[in-house]
Write an enzyme that holds these catalytic residues in place. Structure first.
Site, PDB file in Angstrom:
ATOM      1  N   SER A  51      60.921  -6.984  15.039  1.00  0.00           N
ATOM      2  CA  SER A  51      60.677  -5.549  14.961  1.00  0.00           C
ATOM      3  C   SER A  51      59.266  -5.237  15.473  1.00  0.00           C
ATOM      4  O   SER A  51      58.959  -5.497  16.628  1.00  0.00           O
ATOM      5  CB  SER A  51      60.906  -5.054  13.534  1.00  0.00           C
ATOM      6  N   ASP A  61      71.444  -0.441  17.091  1.00  0.00           N
ATOM      7  CA  ASP A  61      70.231  -0.500  16.277  1.00  0.00           C
ATOM      8  C   ASP A  61      69.764   0.925  15.961  1.00  0.00           C
ATOM      9  O   ASP A  61      69.447   1.691  16.875  1.00  0.00           O
ATOM     10  CB  ASP A  61      69.143  -1.254  17.046  1.00  0.00           C
ATOM     11  N   HIS A  89      69.548  -3.342  12.927  1.00  0.00           N
ATOM     12  CA  HIS A  89      68.131  -3.681  13.053  1.00  0.00           C
ATOM     13  C   HIS A  89      67.820  -4.863  12.145  1.00  0.00           C
ATOM     14  O   HIS A  89      67.874  -4.760  10.921  1.00  0.00           O
ATOM     15  CB  HIS A  89      67.262  -2.480  12.679  1.00  0.00           C
TER      16      HIS A  89
END
Length: 405
Positions: free
Chosen positions: A203, A329, A358
């Protein structure tokens, strides 16, 4: 003596219920098997493509997301709820930064110690967690556990303030500033000068890795990198997170975590920003407007987001990097992925699954026993560390290539 016998009507309703339930289950299973499992899309230049197809077969195999939670938001939420926490022991190292701050490295060690035939050249894996994350996140623990089982050293770079340590300056972290990452890479390379170093960013950590690679070119200090659910375009990310459902599920909670870092370090923060105003932020965009852009010297949030987005920097990256993203996502919409740039890049490979959410990528009927991200990391790290000559030939490439899209 009274007796009771079910009425014919009661039996009819029961039969109808089970009939409809069975029909619904059959339709659901039919839809799943017909539409959900798909091979990921692998987009990169021809040489990197051949390397991955040969040494990292998971990149061309069908991904089977968990049958009962394959939607992106469900994958994102259930990964945090369902996956167990492997036992990982750390010892911590504090690094002083040139601006007078400090950051924390957590080095993992196997219980009972570990042995390697050539300690000086034992590969090192550097892991970077997501926003406000630390070495204690479940996804980090799984990746560290995999690295240890594969015989590598593993170290987690915690962004400033994310392990509860006190901030010594007003600067915490932001997606565009890679100075702390450069400090960490330099420190690791000094300590283990003969060991290959692989960075794995998740991320926000992936955004930092990509921006570091773009900024430093061939002087990145890494043999390769892997990013998982990196957000390529900050504008698209904040817009997606501000949709009503995503805001309720993700944006508000993440913003609250960011505000906690500021509130814990009010004394140093209030020298530069209006802390009370920052703490009123309810979205990541508001937080970035009130804290991040101000603390890191940007004119405004728009300027910061331009600097933070790796989407426009693919051509500057000269270290092989494999980037896993899911098309569903909720943090990074599929249309924000730099597919065309990656297709021409000799160094950047995009691996795009249809599902995964995600940092989700749950697979199998019992997702706590299977982890697509760990399997991908296992294969890619093995390919990187066992085939250095082929990797060097990739690093030597500098001109755009035609590849698979």
């Amino acid at each position: 003596m009274l007796s009771f016998s079910p009425s014919p009507l009661h039996g009819t309703w029961t039969e109808l219920f089970f009939l409809l339930w069975g029909l619904g289950a059959a339709l659901y299973l039919g839809y799943y098997w017909a539409c959900v499992p798909q091979k990921p899309r692998l987009v990169t230049g021809s040489r990197f493509l051949a390397f991955l197809e040969q040494h990292c077969p998971i990149t061309v195999e069908t991904f089977y997301p968990t049958l009962w939670c394959f939607e992106g938001r469900l994958q994102t939420i259930f990964r945090a709820l369902l996956q167990p926490r492997p036992l990982v022991l750390y010892w911590s190292e504090v690094l002083q930064t040139p601006d007078g701050g400090q950051l924390l490295l957590d080095w993992a060690s196997q219980p009972g110690g570990s042995w390697h035939p050539a300690p000086a050249t034992q590969p090192v894996v550097l892991l970077l967690p997501g926003i406000t994350g630390s070495s204690q996140e479940t996804y980090i623990l799984h990746l560290v556990d995999q690295a240890l089982r594969d015989g590598y050293r593993a170290v987690v770079f915690n962004n400033r303030g994310c392990r509860g340590e006190e901030l010594l300056t007003h600067r915490a972290f932001c997606a565009s500033n890679t100075e702390d990452l450069e400090t960490v890479v330099s420190h690791i390379k000094h300590r283990y000068s003969h060991a290959p170093l692989l960075a794995v960013g998740i991320s926000l950590g992936g955004v930092l890795v990509l921006n570091h690679l773009a900024r430093t070119g061939r002087a990145a200090g890494l043999v390769a990198a892997l990013t998982l659910s990196a957000c390529w375009d900050s504008f698209e990310t904040t817009s997606s997170l501000e949709t009503p459902l995503n805001s309720l599920l993700f944006n508000q909670r993440l913003t609250a975590g960011l505000c906690q870092v500021v509130d814990r370090n009010r004394k140093v923060m209030e020298k530069v920003v209006n802390v009370d105003f920052v703490l009123q932020a309810r979205t990541i965009r508001q937080f970035d407007e009130r804290y991040t852009a101000v603390a890191f010297g940007y004119k405004d949030c728009v300027t910061y987001y331009h600097a933070a987005s790796p989407r426009t920097k693919v051509g500057a990256i000269q270290t092989p990097v494999l980037c896993l993203n899911a098309a569903d996502d909720p943090f990074s919409p599929a249309h924000a992925l730099p597919l065309q740039a990656a297709q021409q890049s000799p160094h950047v490979a995009l691996l795009v699954t249809a599902q995964g959410g995600h940092i989700g990528f749950l697979e199998g009927l019992l997702p706590w026993q299977h982890c697509y991200m760990s399997r991908l990391f296992h294969q890619f790290a093995k390919a990187v560390f066992q085939h250095p000559a082929e990797l060097l030939s990739l690093r030597a490439l500098s001109t755009p290539e035609g590849g698979k899209g």
